[in-house]
Design a protein around this motif. Structure first.
Motif, short mmCIF file in Angstrom:
data_model
loop_
_atom_site.label_atom_id
_atom_site.label_comp_id
_atom_site.label_asym_id
_atom_site.label_seq_id
_atom_site.Cartn_x
_atom_site.Cartn_y
_atom_site.Cartn_z
N HIS A 95 20.39 -57.92 -49.87
CA HIS A 95 21.94 -58.13 -50.03
C HIS A 95 22.35 -56.70 -50.35
O HIS A 95 23.65 -56.83 -50.01
CB HIS A 95 21.97 -59.07 -51.33
CG HIS A 95 21.28 -60.50 -51.27
ND1 HIS A 95 21.58 -61.37 -50.10
CD2 HIS A 95 20.58 -60.90 -52.01
CE1 HIS A 95 20.71 -62.34 -50.20
NE2 HIS A 95 20.14 -62.27 -51.30
N LEU A 99 25.65 -55.35 -48.25
CA LEU A 99 26.82 -54.83 -48.83
C LEU A 99 27.25 -53.53 -48.56
O LEU A 99 28.16 -53.00 -48.45
CB LEU A 99 26.70 -55.13 -50.51
CG LEU A 99 26.66 -56.36 -51.02
CD1 LEU A 99 26.51 -56.27 -52.35
CD2 LEU A 99 28.09 -57.33 -50.59
N THR A 102 28.72 -53.45 -45.14
CA THR A 102 29.94 -54.03 -45.00
C THR A 102 30.94 -53.34 -45.76
O THR A 102 32.24 -52.94 -45.13
CB THR A 102 30.01 -55.51 -45.63
OG1 THR A 102 29.02 -56.38 -45.00
CG2 THR A 102 31.32 -56.15 -45.74
N PHE A 103 30.57 -52.66 -47.07
CA PHE A 103 31.72 -51.96 -47.65
C PHE A 103 31.46 -50.31 -47.81
O PHE A 103 32.32 -49.78 -48.58
CB PHE A 103 31.47 -52.51 -49.30
CG PHE A 103 32.20 -54.21 -49.29
CD1 PHE A 103 33.41 -54.64 -48.76
CD2 PHE A 103 31.41 -54.89 -49.49
CE1 PHE A 103 33.96 -55.57 -48.69
CE2 PHE A 103 31.74 -56.51 -49.54
CZ PHE A 103 33.17 -56.72 -49.22
N PRO A 136 35.55 -58.50 -45.94
CA PRO A 136 34.05 -59.03 -46.29
C PRO A 136 33.40 -59.52 -45.04
O PRO A 136 34.26 -59.96 -44.12
CB PRO A 136 34.17 -60.21 -47.16
CG PRO A 136 35.59 -60.49 -47.30
CD PRO A 136 36.45 -59.26 -46.75
N SER A 137 32.11 -59.79 -45.07
CA SER A 137 31.33 -60.48 -43.80
C SER A 137 31.77 -62.14 -43.60
O SER A 137 32.20 -62.78 -44.74
CB SER A 137 29.75 -60.31 -44.09
OG SER A 137 29.12 -60.89 -43.04
N PHE A 162 27.59 -63.49 -51.22
CA PHE A 162 27.69 -62.21 -51.96
C PHE A 162 28.73 -61.33 -51.31
O PHE A 162 29.55 -60.84 -52.23
CB PHE A 162 26.53 -61.44 -52.18
CG PHE A 162 25.47 -61.55 -53.21
CD1 PHE A 162 25.92 -61.63 -54.34
CD2 PHE A 162 23.98 -61.96 -52.85
CE1 PHE A 162 24.87 -62.07 -55.39
CE2 PHE A 162 23.00 -62.38 -53.76
CZ PHE A 162 23.58 -62.29 -55.14
N SER A 163 28.95 -61.49 -50.02
CA SER A 163 29.91 -60.56 -49.52
C SER A 163 31.41 -60.95 -49.80
O SER A 163 32.31 -60.21 -50.08
CB SER A 163 29.84 -60.43 -48.06
OG SER A 163 30.61 -59.72 -47.41
N VAL A 166 32.32 -60.50 -53.55
CA VAL A 166 32.37 -59.18 -53.87
C VAL A 166 33.91 -58.52 -52.91
O VAL A 166 34.75 -58.01 -53.53
CB VAL A 166 31.33 -58.26 -53.39
CG1 VAL A 166 31.82 -56.45 -53.47
CG2 VAL A 166 30.18 -58.53 -54.12
#
Length: 391
Positions: A95, A99, A102-103, A136-137, A162-163, A166
């Motif tokens: 995870h 993240l 993605t970020f 986010p994803s 999670f994505s 967040v």
């Protein structure tokens, strides 16, 4: 008389076959999916170009769009299972990797693309591209493609959750920090809007999920239509404002071609980094598939409403890169998922499972019937998630 009946019977039996063959010939290749919703979105853009909302109609559309965005994020909160996301913490390395992709990695490449202004991209298109890298994803398509490729589906579910969690907080903050100096109009009022329109409804949905979660699950299809209709309203309002301000004169076919080229390179780089980077980190094949599909994609459903709040009157050009990237990622990832499903190690594993099931069926009472039942249930999702990807 019998001859005439026979001729009519032949025509009736042959006609559906001919129709089926014609439909089959005209059908779009399954390996290159076109999301029907993207077609509807483009039609909405066309409607806003021909009949933009003006005056009182624009005020009404703007108010309805604001309410629709709040309701969208309320539904996101009501749907998202925090417990499932927390249960996935035991696989924290995966995870964290998603993240970071993605970020962190996506925004870094977005910032690097600033060097393409004004050679390939205009400033508004660059702002939209940078915003794309902050979104986010996805959840739904990541799960579907991971399933097709025989990857770690539970990990894909948790990574997408999670994505999204967040991203509700981090995407607006990143946008405020990275786009605040680009004449997008960030201010204290903008941050208050973000909290009231995005975060508060989302938290309300999470709090009320205990009581309304069952209702939301039972009426998933109807609420899905509400979701999509709300996003169409947001798109129509944003592009109407863009038409009224005349910003479409800033975009030429050459600029759009440049944008598509930049997005194609961005997607290719992220697909390669997520796959080979996950291998270098020691992840197994199933986990690498989940990381690749969850770490290389961006959510259209989350990004469009966020852009409407963050960019206000500039949202029309800001969401264009995201809409194009969404369709591109679907087409490319569909090809990759099907190729991953044909990997030699997967074929060997499937053969071993089938052989084991056959041996158990021979020893068990019922013989062949048991073997057929087990064989058909061995991989119930293979080949089916494609419809969910396009839904």
């Amino acid at each position: 008389m019998e001859g005439a009946l026979w001729a009519r019977t032949v025509r009736r039996t042959q006609q559906p076959t001919a129709n089926r063959s014609t439909v089959k010939r005209l059908r779009w290749p399954s390996w290159m999916p076109i999301d029907p919703y993207i077609v509807v979105l483009l039609a909405t853009v066309g409607l806003a170009a021909l009949l933009p909302a003006r005056g009182t109609a624009a005020d009404v559309a703007s108010g309805a769009s604001t309410a629709a965005i709040a309701f969208l994020f309320f539904l996101y909160g009501a749907r998202l299972s925090t417990r499932e996301a927390l249960d996935g913490l035991k696989h924290w390395r995966l995870h964290v990797t998603v993240l970071v992709c993605t970020f962190v990695l996506f925004p870094v490449f977005g910032l690097a693309a600033r060097g393409l202004v004004p050679v390939l991209l205009t400033q508004p298109l660059y702002q939209g591209l940078l915003f794309l890298t902050l979104v986010p994803s996805t959840i739904q398509s990541s799960i579907a493609f991971t399933s097709i490729a025989r990857g770690n589906v539970p990990a894909a579910i948790c990574a997408g959750s999670f994505s999204s969690l967040v991203g509700i907080v981090l995407t607006p903050l990143l946008a405020a920090g990275l786009l605040g100096g680009d004449d997008v109009g960030f201010s204290t009022d903008s941050l208050v809007k973000i909290v009231l329109q995005l975060l508060v409804p989302f938290l309300a949905g999470q709090v009320l999920r205990r009581w309304i979660g069952g209702f939301v699950t039972r009426h998933k299809k109807v609420l899905g239509l509400v979701d999509r209709g709300s996003i169409l309203l947001v798109v129509y309002t944003a592009f109407s404002e863009g038409m009224n301000q005349g910003i479409w004169h800033q975009v030429s076919p050459l600029r759009l071609a440049g944008l598509l080229g930049v997005e194609a390179v961005l997607l290719a780089v992220m697909l390669a980094l997520t796959w080979y980077g996950a291998r270098a980190l020691g992840f197994g094949r199933a986990d690498r598939i989940a990381i690749q599909f969850a770490g290389s994609k961006k959510s259209l459903a989350s990004g469009l409403p966020m852009a409407s709040v963050l960019f206000a009157g500039h949202a029309s050009l800001a969401v264009l890169p995201l809409m194009l990237f969404h369709q591109m990622q679907l087409m490319v990832c569909a090809v990759i998922a099907k190729r991953r499903a044909r990997d030699p190690e997967v074929t060997e594993e499937a053969s071993e499972e089938a052989a084991g099931a056959s041996e158990e069926a021979v020893d068990a009472p019922g013989g062949t019937g048991a073997a057929e039942t087990e064989g058909s249930a061995a991989h119930p999702v293979q080949g089916q998630p494609q419809d969910r990807v396009l839904g």
